[in-house]
Design a protein around this motif. Structure first.
Motif, mmCIF file in Angstrom:
data_model
loop_
_atom_site.group_PDB
_atom_site.id
_atom_site.type_symbol
_atom_site.label_atom_id
_atom_site.label_comp_id
_atom_site.label_asym_id
_atom_site.label_seq_id
_atom_site.Cartn_x
_atom_site.Cartn_y
_atom_site.Cartn_z
ATOM 1 N N ILE A 287 0.834 -1.206 0.000
ATOM 2 C CA ILE A 287 0.000 0.000 0.000
ATOM 3 C C ILE A 287 0.865 1.251 0.000
ATOM 4 C CG2 ILE A 287 -1.616 1.341 1.426
ATOM 5 C CD1 ILE A 287 -2.876 -1.373 2.232
ATOM 6 N N GLN A 288 1.956 1.218 0.727
ATOM 7 C CA GLN A 288 2.869 2.366 0.764
ATOM 8 C C GLN A 288 3.501 2.639 -0.596
ATOM 9 O OE1 GLN A 288 5.658 1.396 3.866
ATOM 10 N NE2 GLN A 288 4.107 1.470 5.479
ATOM 11 N N ARG A 289 3.520 1.635 -1.477
ATOM 12 C CA ARG A 289 4.124 1.792 -2.797
ATOM 13 C C ARG A 289 3.113 2.174 -3.878
ATOM 14 N NH1 ARG A 289 7.701 -1.920 -0.338
ATOM 15 N NH2 ARG A 289 9.875 -1.379 -0.780
ATOM 16 N N GLU A 290 1.843 2.308 -3.495
ATOM 17 C CA GLU A 290 0.832 2.739 -4.464
ATOM 18 C C GLU A 290 1.058 4.198 -4.831
ATOM 19 O OE1 GLU A 290 -2.923 -0.111 -3.097
ATOM 20 O OE2 GLU A 290 -2.742 1.926 -2.301
ATOM 21 N N THR A 291 0.844 4.510 -6.094
ATOM 22 C CA THR A 291 1.036 5.892 -6.548
ATOM 23 C C THR A 291 -0.231 6.502 -7.152
ATOM 24 O OG1 THR A 291 1.836 5.095 -8.696
ATOM 25 C CG2 THR A 291 3.492 5.556 -6.999
ATOM 26 N N ASP A 292 -1.170 5.660 -7.573
ATOM 27 C CA ASP A 292 -2.381 6.161 -8.239
ATOM 28 C C ASP A 292 -3.640 5.766 -7.488
ATOM 29 O OD1 ASP A 292 -0.899 7.267 -10.411
ATOM 30 O OD2 ASP A 292 -0.711 5.271 -11.266
ATOM 31 N N GLY A 293 -3.583 5.795 -6.173
ATOM 32 C CA GLY A 293 -4.741 5.444 -5.372
ATOM 33 C C GLY A 293 -4.788 3.965 -5.062
#
Length: 483
Positions: A282-288
């Motif tokens: 989740i911390q590596r998500e960039t587009d929601g």
């Protein structure tokens, strides 16, 4: 004192003018109209999409008017009206970009076999709010003909529960969950979305009644579980599901991971490791929020209990757990009625999540790198994030080494991509060219030749035209095909 607090709450609410317009029409017709449920909760929380958020918005109302009277009040005012829910007392409407749902007071009874109520209309806002799922959704604002004439209605302590972040039920939770067992899963969803904590009596009832979730269709379970996974605190919600037994009903492979010891001996069990991996993904998500990535992170090790082996040296191994896990993932997500695209993508990520660990110190050939990219296809970026998130060792030196190794792999992928347009690897001859050179019609033979040229392309990289034709002729000769 309480009245002053209620007035202060009403002043806080940025209620849309369209709601006051609608209220004026109801009052003129001799009826009462209340803004209710999630609309009030979200307005008090300042959440976008509520009565005070950014358009477009959904607004929920309840009223003493009967459905046919609601239709009459909306006539000539609403831009559109629909009555698909009218048998349950609900009329939908659209007005200046707002979607409105107006429902007659309800006093339903449930058979407690299905979750379908016997619809009965009521006459009291207090009774209507009593039948709602949670006290934070059992608040209402009575609207009058002018904006200054509003009354906050909170008979079940919803405002205090909201302020304290507590999830409680207006009625006894056993009664509420017996009426609709899906409410137990919705409680976990609110834990994820809003960060609430269930009241002790609510959690006890969830534990006692978790088996009742079997009454709910897989489609409805999947809808709530999807919202839960996409929330801000999915780990807390998953832990609640496991603690109460709901997970055994909805996704039993997750609590089953508590039985397996992580081979790195850095976590209490594979279950805890998987929750950490999900948080790191989740911390590596960039587009929601990314449903596919989050599901893959949660489920990437579900094959470990079935493949657990105790080795002679005292270590625990889980050989081929990615293969078993991919099959289990596909089966569970299908049973939960997830869309085929989600099932396929999550299962493929689970299948591929260990591939990187064969990279070692960078000794992969270019062919192996090409296969890694080709097998991942459009999931490559998600695979990068999943593999990096799967590093949960507390040994800083080992963690740094793994990250450097993956940096190296990504750099090689980028280099090959620039050299060979790696994202669109194709054989050096297409089907039409194969048929022309071999003098054969369309059929299985062309497919076999195509697959051979693709394997050569993967192994040796791009061939020029002469090399590709020579390779095809060599293959044809070996297989008794005379060009």
């Amino acid at each position: 004192m309480r009245r002053a607090q209620e007035n202060a709450v009403v002043e806080m609410l940025d209620i849309a003018p369209v709601a006051d317009e609608l209220a004026a029409r109801f009052v003129a017709g001799g009826h009462r109209l209340y803004l209710v449920g999630g609309s009030v909760r979200d307005a008090l929380l300042g959440r976008t999409g509520s009565a005070g958020g950014d358009a477009p918005r959904d607004l929920d109302f309840t009223t003493d008017a009967r459905p046919e009277q609601i239709l009459g009040i909306l006539e000539g005012w609403a831009d559109a009206v629909w009555d698909t829910g009218i048998e349950f007392g609900t009329v939908g409407a659209r007005r200046r970009g707002y979607v409105l749902e107006i429902t007659t007071f309800r006093a339903d009874a449930y058979d407690r076999v299905s979750r379908n109520p016997t619809v009965r209309f009521g006459d009291s806002i207090t009774d209507d709010l009593m039948r709602r799922d949670f006290s934070v959704n059992a608040m209402a604002v009575e609207l009058h003909s002018s904006p200054g004439e509003r009354r906050f209605v909170d008979p079940y302590g919803g405002l205090a529960a909201l302020a304290n972040g507590v999830l409680d039920t207006p009625a006894a939770p056993q009664e509420s969950f017996a009426d609709d067992p899906l409410r137990m899963l919705r409680a976990a969803r609110f834990v994820s979305q809003l960060g609430f904590t269930p009241a002790p009596r609510v959690q006890r009832a969830m534990t006692e009644m978790s088996g009742q979730l079997a009454r709910i269709t897989p489609e409805r379970v999947q809808t709530e579980f999807t919202k839960l996974i996409l929330g801000a605190h999915p780990r807390r919600a998953i832990e609640l599901m496991v603690e109460t037994g709901l997970a055994e009903q909805a996704i039993p492979e997750v609590p089953a991971m508590q039985l397996a010891v992580d081979e790195h001996m850095q976590h209490k069990d594979v279950y805890t490791h998987s929750l950490v991996v999900m948080e790191q993904a989740i911390q590596r998500e960039t587009d929601g929020p990314d449903l596919v990535l989050r599901l893959a992170a949660l489920l990437h090790d579900i094959g470990k209990p079935a493949t657990r082996r105790f080795e002679t040296d005292g270590r625990v191994s889980f050989h081929h757990h990615e293969v078993v896990g991919a099959k289990m993932t596909r089966k569970r997500l299908r049973e939960l009625r997830f869309p085929k695209s989600v099932v396929d993508d999550v299962a493929q990520l689970v299948y591929l999540h260990l591939r990187f660990h064969g990279y070692g110190k960078g000794e992969w050939t270019d062919s192996a790198v090409r296969r890694y990219v080709t097998d991942a296809g459009p999931l490559l970026d998600r695979l990068h994030r999943l593999v990096r998130s799967d590093c949960t060792t507390r040994n800083r030196r080992r963690a740094a080494a793994l990250q450097r190794s993956y940096d190296s792999l990504e750099q090689r992928i980028e280099t090959l991509r620039k050299q060979e347009e790696l994202d669109a690897i194709r054989p050096d001859l297409d089907g039409n060219e194969i048929m022309k050179l071999l003098g054969v019609p369309p059929g299985p033979l062309v497919g076999k030749a195509y697959k051979h040229l693709l394997a050569v392309r993967m192994e040796r990289g791009p061939l020029d035209r002469a090399q590709a034709e020579a390779e095809l002729r060599r293959w044809a000769e070996e297989h008794g095909v005379a060009p």
